[in-house]
Scaffold this active site. Structure first.
Site, PDB file in Angstrom:
ATOM      1  N   LYS A   1       0.872  -1.114   0.041  1.00  0.00           N
ATOM      2  CA  LYS A   1      -0.029  -0.063   0.121  1.00  0.00           C
ATOM      3  C   LYS A   1       0.966   1.211   0.145  1.00  0.00           C
ATOM      4  CE  LYS A   1      -4.470   1.244  -0.001  1.00  0.00           C
ATOM      5  NZ  LYS A   1      -5.506   0.575  -0.543  1.00  0.00           N
TER       6      LYS A   1
ATOM      7  N   ASP B   1      -6.922   4.264  -4.851  1.00  0.00           N
ATOM      8  CA  ASP B   1      -7.507   4.410  -3.532  1.00  0.00           C
ATOM      9  C   ASP B   1      -8.507   5.609  -3.094  1.00  0.00           C
ATOM     10  OD1 ASP B   1      -7.906   2.314  -1.080  1.00  0.00           O
ATOM     11  OD2 ASP B   1      -7.291   4.228   0.104  1.00  0.00           O
TER      12      ASP B   1
ATOM     13  N   SER C   1      -8.203  -5.900 -10.751  1.00  0.00           N
ATOM     14  CA  SER C   1      -6.700  -5.298 -10.996  1.00  0.00           C
ATOM     15  C   SER C   1      -5.694  -6.356 -11.505  1.00  0.00           C
ATOM     16  CB  SER C   1      -6.155  -4.751  -9.753  1.00  0.00           C
ATOM     17  OG  SER C   1      -6.816  -3.212  -9.691  1.00  0.00           O
TER      18      SER C   1
HETATM   19  P1  NDP Z   1     -12.948   8.039  -2.907  1.00  0.00           P
HETATM   20  O1  NDP Z   1     -12.105   8.934  -2.336  1.00  0.00           O
HETATM   21  O2  NDP Z   1     -13.416   7.837  -4.120  1.00  0.00           O
HETATM   22  O3  NDP Z   1     -14.210   8.198  -1.954  1.00  0.00           O
HETATM   23  C1  NDP Z   1     -14.189   8.107  -0.455  1.00  0.00           C
HETATM   24  C2  NDP Z   1     -15.590   8.694  -0.138  1.00  0.00           C
HETATM   25  O4  NDP Z   1     -15.628   8.459   1.492  1.00  0.00           O
HETATM   26  C3  NDP Z   1     -15.855  10.117  -0.151  1.00  0.00           C
HETATM   27  O5  NDP Z   1     -17.224  10.522  -0.636  1.00  0.00           O
HETATM   28  C4  NDP Z   1     -15.372  10.995   0.788  1.00  0.00           C
HETATM   29  O6  NDP Z   1     -16.345  12.167   1.115  1.00  0.00           O
HETATM   30  C5  NDP Z   1     -15.813   9.959   2.077  1.00  0.00           C
HETATM   31  N1  NDP Z   1     -15.168  10.340   3.209  1.00  0.00           N
HETATM   32  C6  NDP Z   1     -14.090  10.303   3.514  1.00  0.00           C
HETATM   33  N2  NDP Z   1     -13.719  10.712   5.136  1.00  0.00           N
HETATM   34  C7  NDP Z   1     -14.969  10.268   5.357  1.00  0.00           C
HETATM   35  C8  NDP Z   1     -15.022  10.573   6.654  1.00  0.00           C
HETATM   36  N3  NDP Z   1     -14.337  10.817   7.694  1.00  0.00           N
HETATM   37  N4  NDP Z   1     -16.483  10.332   7.073  1.00  0.00           N
HETATM   38  C9  NDP Z   1     -17.412   9.891   6.151  1.00  0.00           C
HETATM   39  N5  NDP Z   1     -17.102   9.931   4.723  1.00  0.00           N
HETATM   40  C10 NDP Z   1     -15.892  10.358   4.288  1.00  0.00           C
HETATM   41  O7  NDP Z   1     -12.261   6.737  -2.172  1.00  0.00           O
HETATM   42  P2  NDP Z   1     -12.804   5.019  -2.673  1.00  0.00           P
HETATM   43  O8  NDP Z   1     -14.352   4.868  -2.866  1.00  0.00           O
HETATM   44  O9  NDP Z   1     -12.009   4.633  -3.577  1.00  0.00           O
HETATM   45  O10 NDP Z   1     -12.424   4.470  -1.217  1.00  0.00           O
HETATM   46  C11 NDP Z   1     -13.413   4.313  -0.153  1.00  0.00           C
HETATM   47  C12 NDP Z   1     -13.050   3.232   0.791  1.00  0.00           C
HETATM   48  O11 NDP Z   1     -12.744   1.957   0.354  1.00  0.00           O
HETATM   49  C13 NDP Z   1     -11.455   3.330   1.340  1.00  0.00           C
HETATM   50  O12 NDP Z   1     -11.628   2.701   2.746  1.00  0.00           O
HETATM   51  C14 NDP Z   1     -10.496   2.388   0.653  1.00  0.00           C
HETATM   52  O13 NDP Z   1      -9.390   2.010   1.071  1.00  0.00           O
HETATM   53  C15 NDP Z   1     -11.677   1.037   0.383  1.00  0.00           C
HETATM   54  N6  NDP Z   1     -11.257   0.338  -0.917  1.00  0.00           N
HETATM   55  C16 NDP Z   1     -11.158   0.850  -2.283  1.00  0.00           C
HETATM   56  C17 NDP Z   1     -11.118   0.176  -3.297  1.00  0.00           C
HETATM   57  C18 NDP Z   1     -11.077   0.783  -4.696  1.00  0.00           C
HETATM   58  O14 NDP Z   1     -10.975   0.142  -5.513  1.00  0.00           O
HETATM   59  N7  NDP Z   1     -11.217   2.248  -4.845  1.00  0.00           N
HETATM   60  C19 NDP Z   1     -10.877  -1.255  -3.315  1.00  0.00           C
HETATM   61  C20 NDP Z   1     -10.881  -1.816  -1.808  1.00  0.00           C
HETATM   62  C21 NDP Z   1     -11.277  -0.891  -0.895  1.00  0.00           C
HETATM   63  P3  NDP Z   1     -15.897  13.591   0.217  1.00  0.00           P
HETATM   64  O15 NDP Z   1     -16.722  13.246  -1.220  1.00  0.00           O
HETATM   65  O16 NDP Z   1     -16.584  14.475   1.019  1.00  0.00           O
HETATM   66  O17 NDP Z   1     -14.269  13.460   0.326  1.00  0.00           O
END
Ligand code: NDP
Length: 446
Positions: A126, A166, A377
């Site tokens: 990571k 991520d 991936s």
């Molecule tokens: P993004 O950056 O695309 O989206 C993150 C979302 O979470 C946004 O809507 C953001 O809000 C919100 N967010 C961030 N911080 C907080 C908080 N403290 N409280 C509430 N909401 C919050 O990320 P991803 O969708 O890619 O990833 C989301 C999760 O999934 C992470 O934990 C990541 O590690 C996990 N993950 C992702 C994968 C992937 O393929 N992308 C694969 C496996 C796991 P705002 O828009 O306001 O910033």
């Protein structure tokens, strides 16, 4: 608890006490798999746990970049190459102000077992930076990505370490990072990055894969527990990559998605229109507070979705780590929630998990439920190696099949150790851990 596990955890806390998310992740895996160490005393003689909890390599570097007004900024960049027993390090890059070495060690540690569950030949890693992409221009993002890659490029490669996106790293950032990697290396190596645009080596369905895979996993949980035809009411936290495509597949499955959130607040809408959410979050990159005006229906509230008093059956946390504590988990139960499956990594803390377990809430942990992203991936890497591109239908069918297999592995691991097969937490941890330990034992004392 097994005395070997207890000792390793104690030593880990003494050495890494300040890395609380990392300790939390290791503690969750090791305490739930204690039975494996009762039955295999050889693992202690071979110091398998001491080797497992220490990253093979942690790289930290300076990332200086210039904003549009000519001012310099300096961020920290990292890559944690945690475990290569199963194959090249594989895991995303996160750009978020909360990023530090401890957060990336937690994510890298989780990634090892998640990748093992896919049964594909990928190790765990990571990386990322404490850089905040919010509010930055495309040019600033590009300059940052190029500076980040100026250091990272020497540590990655299609057969050594293959990063992806991520939080804060989507198609735009991957494009800039990959483009600069090519310039520095003087050659095209599409297999060095996944999550690329489909026009230059990306896989169809990679963008959707984590969210779609999450829903496929929940469908298996429902079937295995006698609710195969049930059309649940669902809430999804987050409105980023994972959340949006989880919502899309849930809606396609005939489920009712009634709420979504972002870092500032949440919307409730019995007639949720995902197209407006995509417009606001993917195109305009704005706050969800605009949703009621754009859609002409729905309510926006500040705060956490999991503090709201609304009626639902399933929660899919798809935002960030430690979003749900014991109080929120109890509120979710009071709202009618009977199944939680994690799109995010470690969104539920230990108290929340205890609430799920004691109240019979079915719980799909992230390392199983959100493994569809990294699995796809690995499918992207396979297509790049073959210089081929599979159709959406083919990738989606493989993803679906992988999620069914992951569910089955969780169930079988429980049955092997005489544990309730509905305990997906223990099932996922044992199935992933056994695969990694077997490979480490076979490869000597690295
Ligand atoms: P993004 O950056 O695309 O989206 C993150 C979302 O979470 C946004 O809507 C953001 O809000 C919100 N967010 C961030 N911080 C907080 C908080 N403290 N409280 C509430 N909401 C919050 O990320 P991803 O969708 O890619 O990833 C989301 C999760 O999934 C992470 O934990 C990541 O590690 C996990 N993950 C992702 C994968 C992937 O393929 N992308 C694969 C496996 C796991 P705002 O828009 O306001 O910033």
């Amino acid at each position: 608890m097994n005395t070997y596990v207890e000792r390793v955890l104690q030593e880990l806390k003494e050495k890494n006490g300040h890395e609380k998310e990392f300790i939390q992740a290791v503690e969750e895996v090791l305490t739930s798999t204690s039975i494996v160490f009762d039955l295999h005393p050889l693992y202690e003689q071979k110091a398998i746990l001491e080797r497992l909890v220490e990253p093979e390599r942690s790289i930290q570097f300076k990332v200086p970049w210039m904003d549009d007004h000519g001012r310099y900024h300096v961020n920290r960049g990292y890559r944690v190459q945690f475990n290569s027993a199963l194959g090249p390090y594989k895991g995303g890059l996160r750009f978020h102000p909360s990023v530090n070495l401890g957060i990336l060690k937690f994510l890298g540690f989780e990634q090892i077992f998640k990748n093992a569950l896919t049964t594909l030949p990928i190790g765990g890693g990571k990386g990322g930076s404490d850089f905040d992409p919010k509010g930055k221009s495309d040019e600033e993002i590009m300059r940052f990505c190029q500076s980040f890659m100026t250091e990272l490029y020497r540590h990655i490669g299609p057969d050594t370490d293959v990063p992806a996106g991520d939080m804060g790293v989507g198609a735009r950032e991957v494009g800039f990072l990959y483009g600069y990697y090519k310039r520095l290396q003087g050659m095209t190596q599409p297999g060095v990055f996944t999550g690329k645009g489909v026009g230059y080596g990306g896989s169809l369905v990679r963008k959707e894969a984590t969210g779609y895979g999450l829903v496929y996993f929940v469908q298996e949980m429902l079937k295995a527990n006698g609710f195969g035809n049930y059309k649940p009411r669902v809430v999804i936290s987050g409105s980023g990559n994972v959340a949006i495509y989880a919502a899309e597949k849930a809606l396609q499955s005939g489920w009712k998605v009634i709420a979504m959130s972002d870092s500032k607040g949440y919307i409730i809408d019995e007639h949720l229109d995902l197209n407006w959410i995509k417009q606001i979050k993917e195109v305009e990159r704005r706050s969800l507070s605009y949703y009621p005006n754009y859609a002409g229906h729905g309510e926006y509230h500040e705060g956490s979705l999991y503090d709201a008093h609304i009626n639902y059956d399933i929660a899919l946390p798809c935002a960030t780590q430690n979003e749900i504590d014991g109080i929120r988990a109890r509120n979710m139960y009071a709202c009618g929630c009977r199944l939680v499956a994690e799109g995010a990594n470690m969104p539920s803390n230990q108290e929340a998990i205890d609430v799920y377990m004691t109240n019979g809430i079915l719980y799909g942990p992230g390392k199983a439920a959100n493994a569809g992203g990294v699995a796809t991936s690995a499918l992207e890497m396979a297509q790049n190696s073959m210089r081929l591109m599979w159709s959406s239908e083919e990738v989606d069918a493989r993803l679906h099949d992988i999620m069914i297999q992951i569910h089955e592995q969780c169930v079988q691991a429980c049955l092997k150790y005489g544990i309730d097969p509905r305990n997906y937490l223990v099932g996922a941890n044992i199935a992933g851990l056994e695969r990694v330990i077997d490979a480490m034992m076979a490869q000597g004392d690295y």
